[in-house]
Design a protein around this motif. Structure first.
Motif, mmCIF file in Angstrom:
data_model
loop_
_atom_site.group_PDB
_atom_site.id
_atom_site.type_symbol
_atom_site.label_atom_id
_atom_site.label_comp_id
_atom_site.label_asym_id
_atom_site.label_seq_id
_atom_site.Cartn_x
_atom_site.Cartn_y
_atom_site.Cartn_z
ATOM 1 N N PHE A 180 0.725 -1.458 -0.136
ATOM 2 C CA PHE A 180 -0.042 -0.090 0.119
ATOM 3 C C PHE A 180 0.481 1.263 0.282
ATOM 4 O O PHE A 180 0.598 2.174 -1.277
ATOM 5 N N SER A 181 2.313 1.330 0.665
ATOM 6 C CA SER A 181 2.871 2.692 0.514
ATOM 7 C C SER A 181 3.301 2.718 -0.227
ATOM 8 O O SER A 181 3.793 3.775 -1.069
ATOM 9 N N LEU A 182 3.742 1.393 -1.917
ATOM 10 C CA LEU A 182 3.928 1.605 -2.960
ATOM 11 C C LEU A 182 3.205 2.498 -3.361
ATOM 12 O O LEU A 182 3.849 3.256 -4.560
ATOM 13 N N ALA A 183 1.368 1.824 -3.493
ATOM 14 C CA ALA A 183 0.908 2.480 -4.149
ATOM 15 C C ALA A 183 0.703 3.801 -3.888
ATOM 16 O O ALA A 183 0.453 4.993 -5.504
ATOM 17 N N GLY A 184 0.890 4.332 -2.573
ATOM 18 C CA GLY A 184 1.052 5.840 -3.073
ATOM 19 C C GLY A 184 1.943 6.425 -3.124
ATOM 20 O O GLY A 184 1.520 7.563 -3.719
ATOM 21 N N GLN A 185 3.447 5.729 -3.358
ATOM 22 C CA GLN A 185 4.762 5.896 -4.549
ATOM 23 C C GLN A 185 4.016 6.775 -5.697
ATOM 24 O O GLN A 185 4.345 6.831 -6.462
ATOM 25 N N MET A 186 3.682 6.063 -5.877
ATOM 26 C CA MET A 186 3.219 5.278 -7.965
ATOM 27 C C MET A 186 2.301 6.320 -7.562
ATOM 28 O O MET A 186 2.059 7.109 -8.383
ATOM 29 N N VAL A 187 1.083 7.150 -7.002
ATOM 30 C CA VAL A 187 -0.044 8.166 -7.035
ATOM 31 C C VAL A 187 1.352 9.445 -7.263
ATOM 32 O O VAL A 187 0.785 10.216 -8.096
ATOM 33 N N MET A 188 2.138 9.444 -6.212
ATOM 34 C CA MET A 188 2.526 10.583 -6.720
ATOM 35 C C MET A 188 3.525 10.569 -7.475
ATOM 36 O O MET A 188 4.395 11.778 -7.962
ATOM 37 N N ILE A 189 4.766 9.341 -7.788
ATOM 38 C CA ILE A 189 4.844 9.618 -9.126
ATOM 39 C C ILE A 189 4.772 10.271 -10.588
ATOM 40 O O ILE A 189 4.366 10.747 -11.053
ATOM 41 N N SER A 190 3.094 10.023 -10.578
ATOM 42 C CA SER A 190 2.662 10.086 -11.712
ATOM 43 C C SER A 190 1.694 11.438 -10.987
ATOM 44 O O SER A 190 0.681 11.372 -12.553
ATOM 45 N N GLY A 191 1.595 11.818 -10.155
ATOM 46 C CA GLY A 191 0.635 13.208 -10.347
ATOM 47 C C GLY A 191 1.065 14.530 -10.825
ATOM 48 O O GLY A 191 2.364 14.742 -11.001
ATOM 49 N N GLU A 224 -0.248 11.071 1.292
ATOM 50 C CA GLU A 224 -0.931 10.660 2.811
ATOM 51 C C GLU A 224 -1.153 9.360 2.337
ATOM 52 O O GLU A 224 -0.417 8.518 3.318
ATOM 53 N N LEU A 225 -1.090 8.724 1.822
ATOM 54 C CA LEU A 225 -0.956 7.111 1.258
ATOM 55 C C LEU A 225 -0.178 6.667 1.967
ATOM 56 O O LEU A 225 0.548 5.594 2.020
ATOM 57 N N MET A 226 1.130 6.720 1.160
ATOM 58 C CA MET A 226 2.578 6.731 1.303
ATOM 59 C C MET A 226 3.246 6.475 3.332
ATOM 60 O O MET A 226 3.295 5.452 3.432
ATOM 61 N N SER A 227 2.480 7.846 3.949
ATOM 62 C CA SER A 227 3.153 8.138 4.897
ATOM 63 C C SER A 227 2.187 7.309 5.750
ATOM 64 O O SER A 227 2.780 6.705 7.175
ATOM 65 N N LEU A 228 0.796 6.967 5.522
ATOM 66 C CA LEU A 228 -0.274 6.522 6.508
ATOM 67 C C LEU A 228 0.974 4.876 6.685
ATOM 68 O O LEU A 228 0.873 3.927 7.965
ATOM 69 N N SER A 229 0.914 4.706 6.126
ATOM 70 C CA SER A 229 1.630 2.925 5.649
ATOM 71 C C SER A 229 2.428 2.656 6.330
ATOM 72 O O SER A 229 2.951 1.560 7.392
ATOM 73 N N LEU A 230 3.748 3.730 5.701
ATOM 74 C CA LEU A 230 5.095 3.508 6.697
ATOM 75 C C LEU A 230 4.197 4.014 8.401
ATOM 76 O O LEU A 230 5.181 3.575 8.653
ATOM 77 N N TYR A 231 3.730 4.409 8.429
ATOM 78 C CA TYR A 231 3.338 5.145 10.299
ATOM 79 C C TYR A 231 3.085 4.244 10.797
ATOM 80 O O TYR A 231 3.343 3.909 11.398
ATOM 81 N N ALA A 232 1.861 3.182 9.862
ATOM 82 C CA ALA A 232 1.217 1.842 11.062
ATOM 83 C C ALA A 232 2.823 1.018 10.794
ATOM 84 O O ALA A 232 3.162 0.324 11.606
ATOM 85 N N HIS A 267 7.169 -3.088 21.602
ATOM 86 C CA HIS A 267 8.896 -2.400 21.566
ATOM 87 C C HIS A 267 8.934 -0.586 22.100
ATOM 88 O O HIS A 267 8.205 0.041 21.136
ATOM 89 N N THR A 268 9.424 -0.502 23.535
ATOM 90 C CA THR A 268 9.433 1.108 23.000
ATOM 91 C C THR A 268 9.922 1.779 22.596
ATOM 92 O O THR A 268 9.419 2.494 22.044
ATOM 93 N N GLN A 269 11.593 1.474 22.062
ATOM 94 C CA GLN A 269 12.075 2.410 21.116
ATOM 95 C C GLN A 269 11.088 2.476 19.827
ATOM 96 O O GLN A 269 10.995 3.055 19.443
ATOM 97 N N SER A 270 10.514 1.762 19.056
ATOM 98 C CA SER A 270 10.045 1.193 18.177
ATOM 99 C C SER A 270 8.781 2.678 18.445
ATOM 100 O O SER A 270 7.936 2.906 17.483
ATOM 101 N N THR A 271 7.943 1.848 19.641
ATOM 102 C CA THR A 271 6.876 3.295 19.443
ATOM 103 C C THR A 271 7.088 4.396 18.952
ATOM 104 O O THR A 271 6.974 4.755 19.345
ATOM 105 N N GLU A 272 8.523 4.706 20.373
ATOM 106 C CA GLU A 272 9.024 5.627 20.225
ATOM 107 C C GLU A 272 9.111 6.620 19.031
ATOM 108 O O GLU A 272 8.385 7.874 18.715
ATOM 109 N N ALA A 273 9.954 5.527 18.104
ATOM 110 C CA ALA A 273 9.820 6.459 16.516
ATOM 111 C C ALA A 273 8.691 6.775 15.953
ATOM 112 O O ALA A 273 8.989 7.759 15.354
ATOM 113 N N ALA A 274 7.815 5.871 15.912
ATOM 114 C CA ALA A 274 6.664 5.514 15.293
ATOM 115 C C ALA A 274 5.748 7.287 15.723
ATOM 116 O O ALA A 274 5.060 8.462 14.804
ATOM 117 N N MET A 275 6.349 7.296 16.968
ATOM 118 C CA MET A 275 4.875 8.591 17.346
ATOM 119 C C MET A 275 6.605 9.767 16.880
ATOM 120 O O MET A 275 5.576 10.859 16.441
#
Length: 497
Positions: free
Chosen positions: A114-125, A136-144, A152-160
Motif C-alpha cells: 500500500f505504501s508502494l501504491a502511494g508512491q506510484m500515485v506521487m510519481i504520476s501526479g 498521505e497514502l504512502m505516509s500512513l502506511s509507513l507510520y503503521a 517495543h518501547t523504542q519502536s513506539t517512540e520512533a513511530a510517535m
C-alpha cells in the motif's frame, strides 16, 4: 476514459486487497504464501511499466491530473525493485521477531504494497491534490509499519516522532500548495507554470508558497534543518521497516520534487535553487560530521542518508543558470541517477544488517560487524563494496554518481560549491572506511555461523555485483535517466502551448 496508462496502479491496489483477504485465512506456517504473492504482484506491475517505458509515450488522464511519462515509468520500475528486494531481505527478520505471525498476520507485506501504491500515485501526479493524496497514502502506511512492534518501547517512540513530524511536514507542504493555488487559481502544474510565466500572479505569495513547499519536501527527503526525525526513526524502527523508509520513498519524493519545482515552478527557479543550495550545504556538513561520532550503525547510516540527499539537491539546483535551462536535462538526470544509486546501495547495506541479525539480537552497532571477514569472507566483501560505493570510491557506481552531480554543479559556474562537496565527501569517507576496518582487522565478537535463506543470499550477491557493474558500465542507466527526463520535460512543455 483511457485507463490503460494506470493499469499498474489498478492492478497493485486490487492485488494487495486480495492478498490481505487471503492472508486472513493463513496460519503462521503458511505466511510464505503472502510473501510469494507480494513478489508476484510486484513482478506483474514491473512487466506492465516496462512495456510502457519501452513505448516511450506520455499520457495525461483524468483531466491532466495524472501523467504517465518515461520518467514515471522508469522510477516506478526501480520502486518495484526496491520494495521487492526489501521484502526478500526482510523475510527471515520479520518472522523471527514476530512482526509476521498469527497475531499480526501479513500486515508487513500488505502495508509495504500500500505504501508502494502511494508512491506510484506521487510519481504520476500532475496536480497538487493528487500528489498530496499519494504522499498521505504512502505516509500512513509507513507510520503503521514503524509502529508494528507495539510492545517495543523504542519502536513506539520512533513511530510517535515520525507521525508527529510527518504530519508537520504534510502541513507545511499543504499550506505551500494552498498559497500556490491562491496565487495562480489552479491545482494543475501546467496551469501554475503558465500563470507564473505570464507574470499576472502575485510574486510575493508565490515565493512564500515555494518556501513552504520546499520545507515540506525537505522533511520528506530528510535534509537539514528538517532532519531531526531521520536518526531516531532509523534507529527505533525494525530494520526491515527502516529499509522500507530509506529505499523506495526516496525515489517517489525525488519525482514529486521535480514535478513541483521543475515542472510547476520553473519560472521561479532562481528562488527555489537558492533555498536548495542552503539545504544542500547544511546537509553535507552536518550529515557527514555528525556521522563520524556515531557508534550505532543504523544511526550512522541515517546521517549518511542526510549527506547523500545533500548531493541529490546539488543536482536539482544545477538545472537553470542565469535563466538558461540548456543544462536542465543533464542536471536532473544526474540527480535521478544519484537517487537510484543511493537506493540500490542502501538496500544492500541494510540487507547485510538483517543478515547478521538473529532472534533476540539486533546487529545495530558498528562493533557487531567485528571480524565479519573471518565469519563470512563473501558477505564481508559485499558489505565493503556497499561502503565504497556510499563513500564514492571508484570504480563503484557511487563514484560515477558523485562525479555526474559534480559535473552538473561545475556547469553552473559554482566551483566553490563543487569543492565544498568534495571536501565533505572526504570527511564522510572516514566513517565508511571505519566499518571496513572493523570487518577486516578486528577480532570477531562471536563465531556463530551466519544463516540466510537462499533467496536472500542470491539477491544480496546480485545487489553487490550490480553496484560494481553499474560503476564500471554506468552508460546504460545514465542514458535511460537522460532519455526519461528529456522526454518527460519535452512532453510537459508541449502541454503548455
Amino acid at each position: 476514459m483511457n485507463l490503460i496508462p494506470i493499469y499498474p496502479e489498478i492492478f497493485l491496489i486490487i492485488a494487495t486487497s486480495i492478498i490481505l483477504l487471503i492472508d486472513m485465512y493463513l496460519s503462521d506456517k503458511q505466511r510464505s504464501i503472502t510473501y510469494a504473492l507480494s513478489l508476484v504482484t510486484l513482478a506483474v506491475c514491473g512487466a506492465i511499466s516496462y512495456v510502457y517505458l519501452m513505448i516511450g509515450e506520455t499520457s495525461y488522464i483524468f483531466g491532466n491530473m495524472v501523467v504517465v511519462d518515461p520518467m514515471a515509468n522508469l522510477m516506478k520500475l526501480f520502486s518495484y525493485l526496491a520494495v521487492g528486494v526489501t521484502l526478500v531481505y526482510s523475510r527471515s527478520y520479520v518472522a523471527a521477531r514476530g512482526i509476521v505471525n498469527d497475531k499480526l498476520g501479513g500486515e508487513f507485506y500488505v502495508l509495504a504494497l500500500f505504501s508502494l501504491a502511494g508512491q506510484m500515485v506521487m510519481i504520476s501526479g500532475s496536480n497538487l491534490l493528487i500528489i498530496y493524496l499519494g504522499l498521505e497514502l504512502m505516509s500512513l502506511s509507513l507510520y503503521a509499519l514503524v509502529a508494528l512492534r507495539r510492545e517495543h518501547t523504542q519502536s513506539t517512540e520512533a513511530a510517535m516522532k515520525y507521525f508527529i513530524l510527518g504530519a508537520l511536514a504534510s502541513g507545511f507542504l499543504l499550506y505551500g500548495m494552498s498559497m500556490l493555488y491562491g496565487a495562480t487559481g489552479s491545482l494543475d502544474l501546467a496551469d501554475i507554470v503558465k500563470v507564473s510565466m505570464s507574470g499576472t500572479a502575485n510574486r510575493t505569495i508565490l515565493v512564500f508558497g515555494i518556501v513552504f513547499v520546499v520545507a515540506g519536501l525537505a522533511f520528506k527527503l530528510g535534509v537539514v534543518p528538517f532532519h531531526m526525525w531521520v536518526p531516531d526513526v532509523y534507529q527505533g524502527a525494525p530494520t526491515a521497516v527502516t529499509l522500507l523508509l530509506g529505499g523506495a520513498p526516496k525515489l517517489a519524493t525525488f519525482v514529486i520534487t521535480v514535478r513541483l519545482l521543475v515542472e510547476g515552478l520553473l519560472p521561479l527557479a532562481f528562488d527555489w535553487q537558492q533555498m536548495l543550495m542552503v539545504l544542500a550545504i547544511l546537509s553535507l556538513a552536518i550529515g557527514n560530521i555528525t556521522a563520524i561520532i556515531q557508534t550505532n550503525l543504523k544511526r550512522m547510516l541515517a546521517y549518511s542518508t542526510i549527506s547523500q540527499m545533500g548531493f541529490v539537491l546539488l543536482g536539482l539546483l544545477s538545472g537553470v543558470t542565469d535563466g538558461n535551462g540548456f543544462s536542465a536535462v543533464n542536471a536532473y538526470s544526474s540527480a535521478m541517477f544519484y537517487t537510484i544509486t543511493y537506493v540500490m546501495t542502501t538496500l544492500g547495506t541494510f540487507g547485510i544488517i538483517m543478515l547478521l541479525s538473529r532472534s533476540g539480537f539486533e546487529a545495530e552497532n558498528i562493533d557487531d560487524l567485528k571480524g565479519l571477514n573471518q565469519r563470512s569472507p563473501w558477505f564481508a566483501l559485499v558489505m565493503m563494496l556497499f561502503m565504497f560505493s556510499l563513500a564514492g570510491v571508484p570504480p563503484m557506481m557511487g563514484f560515477y554518481a558523485k562525479l555526474s552531480v559534480l559535473q552538473a554543479v561545475l556547469g553552473t559556474g559554482h566551483i566553490w560549491l563543487a569543492v565544498l562537496a568534495v571536501l565533505f565527501s572526504l570527511i564522510g569517507a572516514y566513517y565508511y572506511l571505519r566499518v571496513i576496518k572493523v570487518m577486516y582487522f578486528d577480532a570477531p565478537a562471536t563465531t556463530e555461523k551466519i544463516v540466510a535463506n537462499t533467496d536472500m543470499r542470491v539477491v544480496l550477491s546480485l545487489n553487490g555485483a550490480a553496484v560494481v557493474a553499474l560503476g564500471l558500465m554506468p552508460g546504460a542507466l545514465m542514458t535511460a535517466c537522460e532519455t526519461a527526463v528529456g522526454q518527460s520535460l519535452r512532453a510537459f512543455v508541449r502541454t503548455l502551448y
